[in-house]
Scaffold this motif. Structure first.
Motif, PDB file in Angstrom:
ATOM      1  N   MET A   1      10.835   0.116   0.577  1.00  0.00           N
ATOM      2  CA  MET A   1       9.561   0.824   0.602  1.00  0.00           C
ATOM      3  C   MET A   1       8.440  -0.108   0.099  1.00  0.00           C
ATOM      4  N   ALA A   2       7.373  -0.148   0.844  1.00  0.00           N
ATOM      5  CA  ALA A   2       6.272  -1.028   0.436  1.00  0.00           C
ATOM      6  C   ALA A   2       5.354  -0.295  -0.556  1.00  0.00           C
ATOM      7  N   GLY A   3       4.172  -0.766  -0.718  1.00  0.00           N
ATOM      8  CA  GLY A   3       3.331  -0.187  -1.764  1.00  0.00           C
ATOM      9  C   GLY A   3       2.052   0.430  -1.246  1.00  0.00           C
ATOM     10  N   ILE A   4       1.002   0.230  -1.990  1.00  0.00           N
ATOM     11  CA  ILE A   4      -0.300   0.788  -1.633  1.00  0.00           C
ATOM     12  C   ILE A   4      -1.300  -0.367  -1.566  1.00  0.00           C
ATOM     13  N   LYS A   5      -2.141  -0.321  -0.578  1.00  0.00           N
ATOM     14  CA  LYS A   5      -3.191  -1.347  -0.468  1.00  0.00           C
ATOM     15  C   LYS A   5      -4.558  -0.684  -0.519  1.00  0.00           C
ATOM     16  N   LEU A   6      -5.393  -1.173  -1.423  1.00  0.00           N
ATOM     17  CA  LEU A   6      -6.772  -0.688  -1.484  1.00  0.00           C
ATOM     18  C   LEU A   6      -7.677  -1.778  -0.922  1.00  0.00           C
ATOM     19  N   LYS A   7      -8.519  -1.385   0.014  1.00  0.00           N
ATOM     20  CA  LYS A   7      -9.395  -2.383   0.639  1.00  0.00           C
ATOM     21  C   LYS A   7     -10.844  -1.967   0.503  1.00  0.00           C
ATOM     22  N   ASN A   8     -11.564  -2.741  -0.246  1.00  0.00           N
ATOM     23  CA  ASN A   8     -13.019  -2.575  -0.386  1.00  0.00           C
ATOM     24  C   ASN A   8     -13.444  -1.129  -0.679  1.00  0.00           C
ATOM     25  N   ASN A  24     -17.131  -0.502  -6.970  1.00  0.00           N
ATOM     26  CA  ASN A  24     -18.013  -1.339  -6.151  1.00  0.00           C
ATOM     27  C   ASN A  24     -17.262  -2.358  -5.317  1.00  0.00           C
ATOM     28  N   GLY A  25     -16.274  -1.869  -4.557  1.00  0.00           N
ATOM     29  CA  GLY A  25     -15.534  -2.794  -3.689  1.00  0.00           C
ATOM     30  C   GLY A  25     -14.245  -3.248  -4.348  1.00  0.00           C
ATOM     31  N   ILE A  26     -13.343  -2.296  -4.544  1.00  0.00           N
ATOM     32  CA  ILE A  26     -12.047  -2.643  -5.158  1.00  0.00           C
ATOM     33  C   ILE A  26     -11.080  -3.088  -4.068  1.00  0.00           C
ATOM     34  N   ASP A  27     -10.540  -4.291  -4.235  1.00  0.00           N
ATOM     35  CA  ASP A  27      -9.466  -4.779  -3.372  1.00  0.00           C
ATOM     36  C   ASP A  27      -8.242  -4.950  -4.253  1.00  0.00           C
ATOM     37  N   LEU A  28      -7.159  -4.269  -3.890  1.00  0.00           N
ATOM     38  CA  LEU A  28      -5.996  -4.336  -4.771  1.00  0.00           C
ATOM     39  C   LEU A  28      -4.727  -3.979  -4.012  1.00  0.00           C
ATOM     40  N   ASP A  29      -3.682  -4.773  -4.222  1.00  0.00           N
ATOM     41  CA  ASP A  29      -2.350  -4.427  -3.707  1.00  0.00           C
ATOM     42  C   ASP A  29      -1.534  -3.876  -4.859  1.00  0.00           C
ATOM     43  N   ILE A  30      -0.899  -2.754  -4.632  1.00  0.00           N
ATOM     44  CA  ILE A  30      -0.034  -2.179  -5.659  1.00  0.00           C
ATOM     45  C   ILE A  30       1.384  -2.197  -5.084  1.00  0.00           C
ATOM     46  N   PRO A  31       2.143  -3.254  -5.389  1.00  0.00           N
ATOM     47  CA  PRO A  31       3.454  -3.385  -4.748  1.00  0.00           C
ATOM     48  C   PRO A  31       4.435  -2.338  -5.266  1.00  0.00           C
ATOM     49  N   ILE A  64      -7.491   3.126   1.933  1.00  0.00           N
ATOM     50  CA  ILE A  64      -6.344   3.201   1.019  1.00  0.00           C
ATOM     51  C   ILE A  64      -5.114   3.404   1.889  1.00  0.00           C
ATOM     52  N   LEU A  65      -4.263   2.394   1.931  1.00  0.00           N
ATOM     53  CA  LEU A  65      -3.106   2.452   2.822  1.00  0.00           C
ATOM     54  C   LEU A  65      -1.839   2.657   2.007  1.00  0.00           C
ATOM     55  N   TRP A  66      -1.189   3.770   2.263  1.00  0.00           N
ATOM     56  CA  TRP A  66       0.105   4.045   1.636  1.00  0.00           C
ATOM     57  C   TRP A  66       1.164   3.600   2.618  1.00  0.00           C
ATOM     58  N   GLU A  67       1.942   2.602   2.243  1.00  0.00           N
ATOM     59  CA  GLU A  67       2.997   2.148   3.141  1.00  0.00           C
ATOM     60  C   GLU A  67       4.309   2.836   2.763  1.00  0.00           C
ATOM     61  N   GLY A  68       4.893   3.527   3.694  1.00  0.00           N
ATOM     62  CA  GLY A  68       6.131   4.256   3.428  1.00  0.00           C
ATOM     63  C   GLY A  68       5.839   5.600   2.782  1.00  0.00           C
ATOM     64  N   ASN A  69       6.917   6.385   2.614  1.00  0.00           N
ATOM     65  CA  ASN A  69       6.765   7.711   1.997  1.00  0.00           C
ATOM     66  C   ASN A  69       6.987   7.600   0.503  1.00  0.00           C
ATOM     67  N   HIS A  70       6.154   8.278  -0.235  1.00  0.00           N
ATOM     68  CA  HIS A  70       6.300   8.237  -1.688  1.00  0.00           C
ATOM     69  C   HIS A  70       6.343   9.649  -2.237  1.00  0.00           C
TER      70      HIS A  70
END
Ligand SMILES: Nc1ncnc2c1ncn2[C@@H]1O[C@H](COP(=O)(O)OP(=O)(O)OP(=O)(O)O)[C@@H](O)[C@H]1O
Ligand SMILES: [Mg+2]
Length: 238
Positions: A1-8, A24-31, A64-70
């Motif tokens: 299962m992958a994580g969450i990606k926040l883009k801008n 004000n433009g958060i870019d973050l990967d939450i593995p 906000i991209l949720w990869e996989g089911n959580h």
């Protein structure tokens, strides 16, 4: 299962006709499978970031991209228990009857130090006890993604330490992902696989912490200089 990606991610609130920018433009990967700590001063947008990530509120723009089911559980900054339910019933609140394994729930209540208070109502508990009941409720749901907003802030030093250890144990056993908000640098250093420092609604810096949590000693030179770096560079007050 992958994580969450926040883009801008951008978010502002309207306060008395004034647009107040918060994120004000958060870019973050939450593995997935990691303990990600969000660290920042009061009012910098941590709770907002958590609420948006968890889908409790929409962003103004960005993705906000949720990869996989959580299977996600929240522990909010305040306990939010149902006042008309006992500790036990609050803890099993999100569970179907078939999921309510008595021994497991009893052991979880013991873990958070509330044995003997199963039949107590929230009004009969201290602030820290309520918060511990809320933590037990989140863990009883057996989430693979836990979002926690300063969950230990109301606890004394020893209880806090015990709860931190328990959370690390749960995370290790279940391989769950944790997104954990705090304004305590020490807590971030004790818990985080990655410490994401937020300032003025932006990601200021990300510190990876390689040492396994169970081997960390904050009095080691490495941790002292890491803490100094966070304080010096980012003007933090712990
Ligand atoms: N619903 C709202 N309406 C208007 N302003 C809000 C709202 N929610 C948050 N804010 C504003 O957004 C900013 C960030 O708030 P947030 O709760 O995300 O901060 P925080 O980093 O979690 O702070 P703390 O550490 O004190 O909990 C603050 O200036 C706050 O006033
Ligand atoms: Mg907050």
């Amino acid at each position: 299962m992958a994580g969450i990606k926040l883009k801008n991610i951008q978010k502002s609130y309207l306060v008395e006709d004034r647009n107040v920018p918060v994120l004000n433009g958060i870019d973050l990967d939450i593995p997935h499978g990691q303990f990600t700590v969000i660290l920042g001063q009061s009012g910098c947008g941590k709770t907002t970031l958590l609420r948006l990530t968890g889908g409790l509120e929409p962003a103004d723009s960005g993705e906000i991209l949720w990869e996989g089911n959580h299977k996600t559980a929240f522990v909010f900054q305040e306990p939010r228990l149902m006042p008309w339910l006992t500790v036990w019933d609050n803890v099993v609140f999100g569970l179907k009857k078939s999921e309510q394994n008595k021994e497991k729930i009893q052991s979880l209540i013991g873990t958070v130090g509330l044995s003997g208070f199963e039949k107590a109502y929230p009004s009969q508990l201290s602030g820290g006890m309520k918060q511990r009941a809320a933590i037990a409720r989140a863990l009883a749901y057996e989430p693979d993604f836990i979002m926690m907003d300063e969950p230990f802030a109301a606890l004394d030093y020893f209880t806090r330490e015990q709860m931190q250890k328990e959370l690390l144990r749960v995370q290790k056993v279940k391989h769950s992902s944790i997104l954990f908000v705090t304004h305590s640098i020490d807590e971030a250093l004790i818990l985080g696989d990655r410490i994401v420092v937020i300032e003025r609604g932006m990601v200021k810096k990300i510190y990876p912490v390689e040492t396994p949590a169970e081997e960390r000693n904050l009095l080691d030179d490495g941790f002292i200089s890491l803490k100094r770096d966070i304080i010096n560079n980012l003007n933090f007050i712990n």
